[in-house]
Scaffold this motif. Sequence first.
Motif, mmCIF file in Angstrom:
data_model
loop_
_atom_site.group_PDB
_atom_site.id
_atom_site.type_symbol
_atom_site.label_atom_id
_atom_site.label_comp_id
_atom_site.label_asym_id
_atom_site.label_seq_id
_atom_site.Cartn_x
_atom_site.Cartn_y
_atom_site.Cartn_z
ATOM 1 N N ALA A 1 9.671 5.930 -10.785
ATOM 2 C CA ALA A 1 8.623 4.905 -10.652
ATOM 3 C C ALA A 1 8.976 3.927 -9.536
ATOM 4 C CB ALA A 1 8.452 4.159 -11.980
ATOM 5 N N SER A 2 10.270 3.591 -9.411
ATOM 6 C CA SER A 2 10.665 2.650 -8.345
ATOM 7 C C SER A 2 10.386 3.270 -6.984
ATOM 8 C CB SER A 2 12.145 2.266 -8.482
ATOM 9 O OG SER A 2 13.021 3.296 -8.052
ATOM 10 N N LYS A 3 10.617 4.575 -6.863
ATOM 11 C CA LYS A 3 10.412 5.223 -5.568
ATOM 12 C C LYS A 3 8.917 5.456 -5.287
ATOM 13 C CE LYS A 3 14.651 5.336 -4.120
ATOM 14 N NZ LYS A 3 15.054 4.552 -2.938
ATOM 15 N N ALA A 4 8.122 5.599 -6.362
ATOM 16 C CA ALA A 4 6.668 5.686 -6.182
ATOM 17 C C ALA A 4 6.135 4.341 -5.674
ATOM 18 C CB ALA A 4 5.993 6.076 -7.496
ATOM 19 N N ALA A 5 6.736 3.247 -6.147
ATOM 20 C CA ALA A 5 6.338 1.921 -5.656
ATOM 21 C C ALA A 5 6.663 1.800 -4.164
ATOM 22 C CB ALA A 5 7.052 0.830 -6.448
ATOM 23 N N VAL A 6 7.815 2.305 -3.774
ATOM 24 C CA VAL A 6 8.206 2.239 -2.354
ATOM 25 C C VAL A 6 7.260 3.086 -1.510
ATOM 26 C CG1 VAL A 6 10.032 2.801 -0.697
ATOM 27 C CG2 VAL A 6 10.624 1.737 -2.875
ATOM 28 N N ARG A 7 6.872 4.239 -2.052
ATOM 29 C CA ARG A 7 5.914 5.091 -1.326
ATOM 30 C C ARG A 7 4.607 4.327 -1.103
ATOM 31 N NH1 ARG A 7 3.235 6.568 1.632
ATOM 32 N NH2 ARG A 7 2.349 8.587 2.191
ATOM 33 N N SER A 8 4.195 3.596 -2.130
ATOM 34 C CA SER A 8 2.972 2.805 -2.029
ATOM 35 C C SER A 8 3.132 1.664 -1.022
ATOM 36 C CB SER A 8 2.625 2.265 -3.429
ATOM 37 O OG SER A 8 1.544 1.397 -3.375
ATOM 38 N N PHE A 9 4.295 1.036 -1.005
ATOM 39 C CA PHE A 9 4.538 -0.042 -0.031
ATOM 40 C C PHE A 9 4.281 0.437 1.406
ATOM 41 C CE2 PHE A 9 8.065 -2.390 -2.661
ATOM 42 C CZ PHE A 9 7.101 -3.044 -3.395
ATOM 43 N N ALA A 10 4.684 1.679 1.701
ATOM 44 C CA ALA A 10 4.520 2.175 3.084
ATOM 45 C C ALA A 10 3.053 2.096 3.485
ATOM 46 C CB ALA A 10 5.042 3.605 3.210
ATOM 47 N N ARG A 11 2.166 2.399 2.549
ATOM 48 C CA ARG A 11 0.728 2.362 2.853
ATOM 49 C C ARG A 11 0.220 0.924 2.983
ATOM 50 N NH1 ARG A 11 0.724 6.553 -1.329
ATOM 51 N NH2 ARG A 11 0.400 8.572 -0.327
ATOM 52 N N THR A 12 0.512 0.118 1.951
ATOM 53 C CA THR A 12 -0.058 -1.238 1.943
ATOM 54 C C THR A 12 0.549 -2.097 3.055
ATOM 55 O OG1 THR A 12 1.524 -1.740 0.194
ATOM 56 C CG2 THR A 12 -0.738 -1.360 -0.475
ATOM 57 N N MET A 13 1.853 -1.980 3.244
ATOM 58 C CA MET A 13 2.482 -2.799 4.295
ATOM 59 C C MET A 13 1.957 -2.396 5.670
ATOM 60 S SD MET A 13 6.442 -3.025 3.039
ATOM 61 C CE MET A 13 6.931 -3.991 1.602
ATOM 62 N N SER A 14 1.798 -1.101 5.884
ATOM 63 C CA SER A 14 1.304 -0.636 7.185
ATOM 64 C C SER A 14 -0.102 -1.170 7.433
ATOM 65 C CB SER A 14 1.324 0.899 7.244
ATOM 66 O OG SER A 14 1.524 1.329 8.570
ATOM 67 N N ALA A 15 -0.940 -1.168 6.380
ATOM 68 C CA ALA A 15 -2.308 -1.695 6.515
ATOM 69 C C ALA A 15 -2.274 -3.190 6.833
ATOM 70 C CB ALA A 15 -3.089 -1.448 5.226
ATOM 71 N N GLU A 16 -1.341 -3.889 6.196
ATOM 72 C CA GLU A 16 -1.266 -5.337 6.368
ATOM 73 C C GLU A 16 -0.715 -5.722 7.740
ATOM 74 O OE1 GLU A 16 -0.010 -7.027 2.681
ATOM 75 O OE2 GLU A 16 0.422 -8.977 3.577
ATOM 76 N N LEU A 17 0.010 -4.838 8.373
ATOM 77 C CA LEU A 17 0.675 -5.179 9.640
ATOM 78 C C LEU A 17 -0.011 -4.575 10.866
ATOM 79 C CD1 LEU A 17 4.353 -4.912 8.367
ATOM 80 C CD2 LEU A 17 3.074 -6.995 8.957
ATOM 81 N N LEU A 18 -1.236 -4.090 10.655
ATOM 82 C CA LEU A 18 -1.965 -3.469 11.783
ATOM 83 C C LEU A 18 -2.101 -4.417 12.971
ATOM 84 C CD1 LEU A 18 -4.878 -1.541 10.035
ATOM 85 C CD2 LEU A 18 -2.914 -0.578 11.265
ATOM 86 N N ASP A 19 -2.378 -5.697 12.658
ATOM 87 C CA ASP A 19 -2.621 -6.639 13.757
ATOM 88 C C ASP A 19 -1.382 -6.844 14.628
ATOM 89 O OD1 ASP A 19 -1.362 -7.884 11.640
ATOM 90 O OD2 ASP A 19 -2.234 -9.855 12.074
ATOM 91 N N ARG A 20 -0.208 -6.601 14.047
ATOM 92 C CA ARG A 20 1.023 -6.755 14.844
ATOM 93 C C ARG A 20 1.502 -5.403 15.399
ATOM 94 N NH1 ARG A 20 5.617 -10.162 12.199
ATOM 95 N NH2 ARG A 20 6.429 -9.666 14.270
ATOM 96 N N LYS A 21 0.736 -4.362 15.136
ATOM 97 C CA LYS A 21 1.076 -3.009 15.581
ATOM 98 C C LYS A 21 2.474 -2.582 15.098
ATOM 99 C CE LYS A 21 -2.009 -2.919 19.599
ATOM 100 N NZ LYS A 21 -3.133 -2.785 18.665
ATOM 101 N N ILE A 22 2.833 -3.107 13.924
ATOM 102 C CA ILE A 22 4.089 -2.662 13.292
ATOM 103 C C ILE A 22 3.725 -1.541 12.323
ATOM 104 C CG2 ILE A 22 5.961 -3.303 11.714
ATOM 105 C CD1 ILE A 22 5.871 -6.128 12.914
ATOM 106 N N ARG A 23 4.296 -0.376 12.539
ATOM 107 C CA ARG A 23 4.006 0.769 11.681
ATOM 108 C C ARG A 23 5.013 0.807 10.528
ATOM 109 N NH1 ARG A 23 5.214 5.465 13.802
ATOM 110 N NH2 ARG A 23 6.591 4.635 15.417
ATOM 111 N N VAL A 24 4.539 1.171 9.338
ATOM 112 C CA VAL A 24 5.444 1.338 8.204
ATOM 113 C C VAL A 24 5.260 2.750 7.666
ATOM 114 C CG1 VAL A 24 6.245 0.421 5.997
ATOM 115 C CG2 VAL A 24 5.139 -1.114 7.638
#
Length: 248
Positions: free
Chosen positions: A151-174
């Motif tokens: 479950a902890s690693k599924a949360a990390v997998r999810s972070f990659a998606r949400t963080m990447s979406a949140e950082l689009l304006d800075r062009k930081i890829r996750v």
Amino acid sequence: MTFDGRTALVTGGSSGIGLATARMLRDQGARVAITGRSAQRLAAARRELGEEVLAIRADVSSLADLARMRAALEGAFAPIDIVFANAGVALGTPLATADEATYNAIMDTNVKGVFFTVQAVLPLMRDGGSIILNTSWLNQVGTPGRAILSASKAAVRSFARTMSAELLDRKIRVNAVSPGSIETPIHRGKGQTEEDFRAYAARVGSQVPAGRMGRPEEVAAAVLFLASDASAYMLGAEIVIDGGRSEL
Ligand SMILES: NC(=O)c1ccc[n+]([C@@H]2O[C@H](COP(=O)([O-])OP(=O)(O)OC[C@H]3O[C@@H](n4cnc5c(N)ncnc54)[C@H](OP(=O)(O)O)[C@@H]3O)[C@@H](O)[C@H]2O)c1
């Protein structure tokens, strides 16, 4: 692949996959900073990697430690181009017997640690940078006794998606790497002899389509790809390096 002139932070860079990644990034020209909890392990890694590597003692589950890490990076190291949020633990949690302390130990490092590591370093990151999270093949399969770790690693997998979406304006890829069973100290039990470990590695390897456990460098190679401009069109994605275990 060259990282000349780039800076890279690897949490949990004193051992296993993190150490192999730090070594590979250094060999390709990056300036590297590593973190971990044990001063002894950090010192040994620094001896191996070279004096120019910045080693910072910080527990990712402690916000105070992450603030200290950020201060150390701010002075001597920033701006940061690459962050590999890799520090993590693996503990069994059988449904019938797992206790609260083990639940907290896993979640505090693997989930809280990754989230607040990224939050701490974001102000120091260059726009256009790359963040790579270390999840696990366990995020997509059901394995007995591994409920909390998976479950902890599924949360990390999810972070990659949400963080990447949140950082689009800075062009930081996750993006994320998803290792299978990799030969690192995480698999070594206390007091286990080398012979015991070889027997364990053979047993695990026999369950993997590739016929063996993986090497830390095989994960590091995927991290370097995600850190590089060669992966510029990958956002919120996951590279699975598990010898075919979750696919075949
Ligand atoms: N090896 C595998 O089969 C495998 C498979 C899937 C995923 N992974 C993931 O890969 C990552 C690296 O694991 P590894 O196999 O390379 O294990 P490892 O050799 O035990 O390395 C773990 C690293 O993380 C550090 N660390 C652990 N807890 C920390 C904390 N709270 N704060 C800061 N640093 C911490 C350790 O240093 P200290 O102990 O000194 O803090 C060490 O440098 C983990 O996230 C793990 O879940 C590994």
